[in-house]
Scaffold this motif. Structure first.
Motif, PDB file in Angstrom:
ATOM      1  N   PHE A 118       0.818  -1.214   0.000  1.00  0.00           N
ATOM      2  CA  PHE A 118       0.000   0.000   0.000  1.00  0.00           C
ATOM      3  C   PHE A 118       0.852   1.264   0.000  1.00  0.00           C
ATOM      4  CE2 PHE A 118      -3.218  -3.067   1.555  1.00  0.00           C
ATOM      5  CZ  PHE A 118      -4.171  -2.835   0.567  1.00  0.00           C
ATOM      6  N   GLU A 119       2.045   1.197   0.561  1.00  0.00           N
ATOM      7  CA  GLU A 119       2.953   2.342   0.482  1.00  0.00           C
ATOM      8  C   GLU A 119       3.396   2.597  -0.960  1.00  0.00           C
ATOM      9  OE1 GLU A 119       6.249   1.736   3.093  1.00  0.00           O
ATOM     10  OE2 GLU A 119       5.041   1.928   4.918  1.00  0.00           O
ATOM     11  N   LEU A 120       3.536   1.531  -1.722  1.00  0.00           N
ATOM     12  CA  LEU A 120       4.012   1.651  -3.103  1.00  0.00           C
ATOM     13  C   LEU A 120       2.905   2.017  -4.094  1.00  0.00           C
ATOM     14  CD1 LEU A 120       6.413  -1.422  -3.167  1.00  0.00           C
ATOM     15  CD2 LEU A 120       7.094   0.939  -3.634  1.00  0.00           C
ATOM     16  N   GLN A 121       1.658   1.813  -3.735  1.00  0.00           N
ATOM     17  CA  GLN A 121       0.570   1.970  -4.702  1.00  0.00           C
ATOM     18  C   GLN A 121       0.496   3.359  -5.353  1.00  0.00           C
ATOM     19  OE1 GLN A 121      -0.089  -0.891  -5.911  1.00  0.00           O
ATOM     20  NE2 GLN A 121      -2.304  -0.921  -5.691  1.00  0.00           N
ATOM     21  N   PRO A 122       0.632   4.473  -4.611  1.00  0.00           N
ATOM     22  CA  PRO A 122       0.582   5.775  -5.295  1.00  0.00           C
ATOM     23  C   PRO A 122       1.661   5.920  -6.365  1.00  0.00           C
ATOM     24  CG  PRO A 122       0.294   6.055  -2.935  1.00  0.00           C
ATOM     25  CD  PRO A 122       0.708   4.625  -3.146  1.00  0.00           C
ATOM     26  N   LEU A 123       2.854   5.420  -6.069  1.00  0.00           N
ATOM     27  CA  LEU A 123       3.940   5.497  -7.051  1.00  0.00           C
ATOM     28  C   LEU A 123       3.699   4.522  -8.198  1.00  0.00           C
ATOM     29  CD1 LEU A 123       6.494   7.220  -7.199  1.00  0.00           C
ATOM     30  CD2 LEU A 123       7.756   5.311  -6.226  1.00  0.00           C
ATOM     31  N   ASN A 124       3.140   3.348  -7.887  1.00  0.00           N
ATOM     32  CA  ASN A 124       2.778   2.404  -8.943  1.00  0.00           C
ATOM     33  C   ASN A 124       1.842   3.056  -9.950  1.00  0.00           C
ATOM     34  OD1 ASN A 124       4.247   0.374  -7.677  1.00  0.00           O
ATOM     35  ND2 ASN A 124       2.464  -0.569  -6.712  1.00  0.00           N
ATOM     36  N   ARG A 125       0.840   3.774  -9.443  1.00  0.00           N
ATOM     37  CA  ARG A 125      -0.111   4.452 -10.345  1.00  0.00           C
ATOM     38  C   ARG A 125       0.577   5.565 -11.131  1.00  0.00           C
ATOM     39  NH1 ARG A 125      -3.581   3.533  -5.776  1.00  0.00           N
ATOM     40  NH2 ARG A 125      -3.015   5.571  -4.896  1.00  0.00           N
ATOM     41  N   ALA A 126       1.436   6.322 -10.458  1.00  0.00           N
ATOM     42  CA  ALA A 126       2.085   7.463 -11.103  1.00  0.00           C
ATOM     43  C   ALA A 126       2.980   7.041 -12.257  1.00  0.00           C
ATOM     44  CB  ALA A 126       2.893   8.254 -10.082  1.00  0.00           C
ATOM     45  N   MET A 127       3.580   5.868 -12.139  1.00  0.00           N
ATOM     46  CA  MET A 127       4.495   5.410 -13.193  1.00  0.00           C
ATOM     47  C   MET A 127       3.776   5.067 -14.491  1.00  0.00           C
ATOM     48  SD  MET A 127       7.538   5.773 -12.122  1.00  0.00           S
ATOM     49  CE  MET A 127       6.842   7.243 -11.358  1.00  0.00           C
ATOM     50  N   PHE A 128       2.437   5.030 -14.440  1.00  0.00           N
ATOM     51  CA  PHE A 128       1.683   4.707 -15.657  1.00  0.00           C
ATOM     52  C   PHE A 128       0.657   5.782 -15.988  1.00  0.00           C
ATOM     53  CE2 PHE A 128       3.544   0.816 -14.138  1.00  0.00           C
ATOM     54  CZ  PHE A 128       4.060   0.261 -15.302  1.00  0.00           C
ATOM     55  N   MET A 129       0.905   7.005 -15.486  1.00  0.00           N
ATOM     56  CA  MET A 129       0.022   8.120 -15.846  1.00  0.00           C
ATOM     57  C   MET A 129       0.183   8.475 -17.324  1.00  0.00           C
ATOM     58  SD  MET A 129       1.829  11.498 -14.173  1.00  0.00           S
ATOM     59  CE  MET A 129       1.547  10.996 -12.481  1.00  0.00           C
ATOM     60  N   GLU A 130       1.360   8.183 -17.879  1.00  0.00           N
ATOM     61  CA  GLU A 130       1.602   8.241 -19.321  1.00  0.00           C
ATOM     62  C   GLU A 130       2.380   6.972 -19.680  1.00  0.00           C
ATOM     63  OE1 GLU A 130       3.276  11.841 -20.902  1.00  0.00           O
ATOM     64  OE2 GLU A 130       1.897  13.123 -19.776  1.00  0.00           O
ATOM     65  N   SER A 131       2.603   6.787 -20.968  1.00  0.00           N
ATOM     66  CA  SER A 131       3.245   5.548 -21.420  1.00  0.00           C
ATOM     67  C   SER A 131       4.600   5.347 -20.745  1.00  0.00           C
ATOM     68  CB  SER A 131       3.436   5.572 -22.938  1.00  0.00           C
ATOM     69  OG  SER A 131       2.195   5.636 -23.595  1.00  0.00           O
ATOM     70  N   ASN A 132       4.810   4.129 -20.229  1.00  0.00           N
ATOM     71  CA  ASN A 132       6.107   3.738 -19.706  1.00  0.00           C
ATOM     72  C   ASN A 132       7.129   3.730 -20.851  1.00  0.00           C
ATOM     73  OD1 ASN A 132       7.996   2.515 -17.886  1.00  0.00           O
ATOM     74  ND2 ASN A 132       7.554   0.535 -18.827  1.00  0.00           N
ATOM     75  N   PRO A 133       8.328   4.306 -20.696  1.00  0.00           N
ATOM     76  CA  PRO A 133       8.974   4.740 -19.460  1.00  0.00           C
ATOM     77  C   PRO A 133       8.986   6.249 -19.234  1.00  0.00           C
ATOM     78  CG  PRO A 133      10.632   4.481 -21.123  1.00  0.00           C
ATOM     79  CD  PRO A 133       9.312   4.210 -21.806  1.00  0.00           C
ATOM     80  N   ILE A 134       8.043   6.994 -19.799  1.00  0.00           N
ATOM     81  CA  ILE A 134       8.089   8.454 -19.662  1.00  0.00           C
ATOM     82  C   ILE A 134       8.090   8.882 -18.189  1.00  0.00           C
ATOM     83  CG2 ILE A 134       6.899  10.620 -20.164  1.00  0.00           C
ATOM     84  CD1 ILE A 134       5.932   9.302 -22.808  1.00  0.00           C
ATOM     85  N   PRO A 135       7.144   8.414 -17.357  1.00  0.00           N
ATOM     86  CA  PRO A 135       7.151   8.888 -15.964  1.00  0.00           C
ATOM     87  C   PRO A 135       8.385   8.448 -15.169  1.00  0.00           C
ATOM     88  CG  PRO A 135       4.992   8.037 -16.557  1.00  0.00           C
ATOM     89  CD  PRO A 135       5.927   7.630 -17.642  1.00  0.00           C
ATOM     90  N   VAL A 136       8.815   7.207 -15.321  1.00  0.00           N
ATOM     91  CA  VAL A 136       9.925   6.740 -14.492  1.00  0.00           C
ATOM     92  C   VAL A 136      11.237   7.410 -14.889  1.00  0.00           C
ATOM     93  CG1 VAL A 136      10.455   4.677 -15.900  1.00  0.00           C
ATOM     94  CG2 VAL A 136      11.018   4.726 -13.451  1.00  0.00           C
ATOM     95  N   LYS A 137      11.478   7.622 -16.169  1.00  0.00           N
ATOM     96  CA  LYS A 137      12.708   8.316 -16.560  1.00  0.00           C
ATOM     97  C   LYS A 137      12.668   9.765 -16.095  1.00  0.00           C
ATOM     98  CE  LYS A 137      15.403   7.520 -20.255  1.00  0.00           C
ATOM     99  NZ  LYS A 137      15.918   7.492 -21.656  1.00  0.00           N
ATOM    100  N   THR A 138      11.490  10.369 -16.154  1.00  0.00           N
ATOM    101  CA  THR A 138      11.336  11.736 -15.651  1.00  0.00           C
ATOM    102  C   THR A 138      11.616  11.794 -14.160  1.00  0.00           C
ATOM    103  OG1 THR A 138       9.657  12.175 -17.345  1.00  0.00           O
ATOM    104  CG2 THR A 138       9.750  13.695 -15.478  1.00  0.00           C
ATOM    105  N   ALA A 139      11.117  10.802 -13.422  1.00  0.00           N
ATOM    106  CA  ALA A 139      11.351  10.749 -11.978  1.00  0.00           C
ATOM    107  C   ALA A 139      12.836  10.627 -11.665  1.00  0.00           C
ATOM    108  CB  ALA A 139      10.575   9.583 -11.373  1.00  0.00           C
ATOM    109  N   LEU A 140      13.545   9.788 -12.405  1.00  0.00           N
ATOM    110  CA  LEU A 140      14.983   9.637 -12.197  1.00  0.00           C
ATOM    111  C   LEU A 140      15.731  10.924 -12.540  1.00  0.00           C
ATOM    112  CD1 LEU A 140      15.335   6.025 -13.613  1.00  0.00           C
ATOM    113  CD2 LEU A 140      15.810   6.702 -11.240  1.00  0.00           C
ATOM    114  N   ALA A 141      15.259  11.629 -13.559  1.00  0.00           N
ATOM    115  CA  ALA A 141      15.873  12.905 -13.919  1.00  0.00           C
ATOM    116  C   ALA A 141      15.645  13.945 -12.825  1.00  0.00           C
ATOM    117  CB  ALA A 141      15.311  13.400 -15.250  1.00  0.00           C
ATOM    118  N   LEU A 142      14.473  13.925 -12.206  1.00  0.00           N
ATOM    119  CA  LEU A 142      14.192  14.844 -11.098  1.00  0.00           C
ATOM    120  C   LEU A 142      15.115  14.586  -9.916  1.00  0.00           C
ATOM    121  CD1 LEU A 142      10.279  14.842 -11.224  1.00  0.00           C
ATOM    122  CD2 LEU A 142      11.786  16.798 -11.706  1.00  0.00           C
ATOM    123  N   GLN A 143      15.649  13.370  -9.825  1.00  0.00           N
ATOM    124  CA  GLN A 143      16.619  13.024  -8.783  1.00  0.00           C
ATOM    125  C   GLN A 143      18.069  13.223  -9.259  1.00  0.00           C
ATOM    126  OE1 GLN A 143      15.275   8.911  -8.036  1.00  0.00           O
ATOM    127  NE2 GLN A 143      14.591   9.614  -6.025  1.00  0.00           N
TER     128      GLN A 143
END
Length: 292
Positions: free
Chosen positions: A235-260
């Motif tokens: 349940f801790e991971l669920q919000p991030l699980n959803r966020a990673m597919f708000m647009e086509s993978n890998p757009i959100p996850v690569k963006t998240a890594l870039a933000l870091q």
């Protein structure tokens, strides 16, 4: 060779139109340090569809070298062209990968018999552990449990499947028909815990690019009989699980890594940067998860 636990579907960092080897190695090393159970280069998350053959091989080579047998490497080597899949599988074996991930043929939409013969021909040509990849939303066809069971029965080196239908009835049918000797890995982060409860073995994860320790610990907790901790992590991971597919993978996850500041937001067309409204949502979810 068996594949279980949390495997990261690695993002491929680019810089100036090429694979950013330094950032890629850093990302792989951090994954291992954080306790990930395995690595998958050249999958959907790694933008394999727009890698040249030379780049595909380079990504596998880098990953195998950096992992250095500390964790298993399951190299993406699939194609809708059987001969091309054989070529990439042979390279993965020669490079020292522990196994290959083979997507069901996409676009040409073969029959179940055609899918069977595709995988059989690869296996007849090259001896390496093989994990099938079923993702109907991308391939246009569903690799049915009866076909998977037939493949597993006839071809011992087909040891498992990445199941990305999100359909737990199909997962149940797979486990029922293929038996305990077959590895079922979730292809959707949000179905990991229910898949484990049915008898599945783990996940090939997008979110573990960001939280490898937490995804690995979810699997560890389940395997240790600590269901409460596994549920808590789910349940801790669920919000991030959803966020990673708000647009086509890998757009959100690569963006998240870039933000870091772990890599550039360098995509290859037809992948484009995350929409501004979704960027704000992603930052909010990452902040809540302690990632910003």
């Amino acid at each position: 060779m068996t594949f279980s636990g949390a495997f990261t579907a690695l993002v491929t960092p680019f810089k100036d139109g090429k694979i950013d080897e330094e950032r890629f190695r850093e990302h792989i090393e951090w994954q291992i340090t954080e306790g990930i159970h395995g690595l998958v280069p050249c999958g959907t998350t790694g933008e394999s569809a727009t890698l040249t053959h030379d780049e595909h091989k380079e990504a596998i080579r880098i990953c195998v070298e950096q992992a250095n047998k500390r964790v298993p490497v399951l190299a993406g080597a699939g194609s809708n062209n059987t001969n091309e899949a054989i070529h990439l599988t042979q390279f993965a074996k020669d490079a020292g990968a522990d196994g290959v991930l083979l997507i069901s043929p996409y676009y040409n939409k073969p029959t179940q018999e055609g899918i069977y013969q595709h995988f059989k021909h690869i296996a007849d040509t090259i001896n390496i552990p093989m994990v099938l990849y079923n993702v109907p939303s991308r391939t246009g066809s569903n690799l049915l449990p009866s076909t998977v069971a037939r493949l597993h029965k006839d071809i011992p080196q087909i040891v498992g499947i990445k199941e990305a239908t999100g359909n737990l009835v199909q997962v149940s049918d797979l486990i029922e028909q293929c038996g305990d000797s077959f590895t079922i890995l979730s292809g959707d982060d949000f179905t990991l815990l229910p898949l484990l409860s049915l008898g599945g073995s783990g996940v090939i994860s997008v979110v573990s690019n960001l939280l490898p320790n937490k995804m690995a610990n979810l699997c560890n907790a389940w395997n240790n009989g600590d269901i409460a901790t596994a549920q808590k992590l789910h349940f801790e991971l669920q919000p991030l699980n959803r966020a990673m597919f708000m647009e086509s993978n890998p757009i959100p996850v690569k963006t998240a890594l870039a933000l870091q500041n772990k890599m550039d937001t360098d995509f290859r067309l037809p992948m484009v940067p995350l929409a501004e409204n979704n960027l704000a949502k992603l930052k909010s979810v990452m902040a809540d998860a302690g990632l910003l």
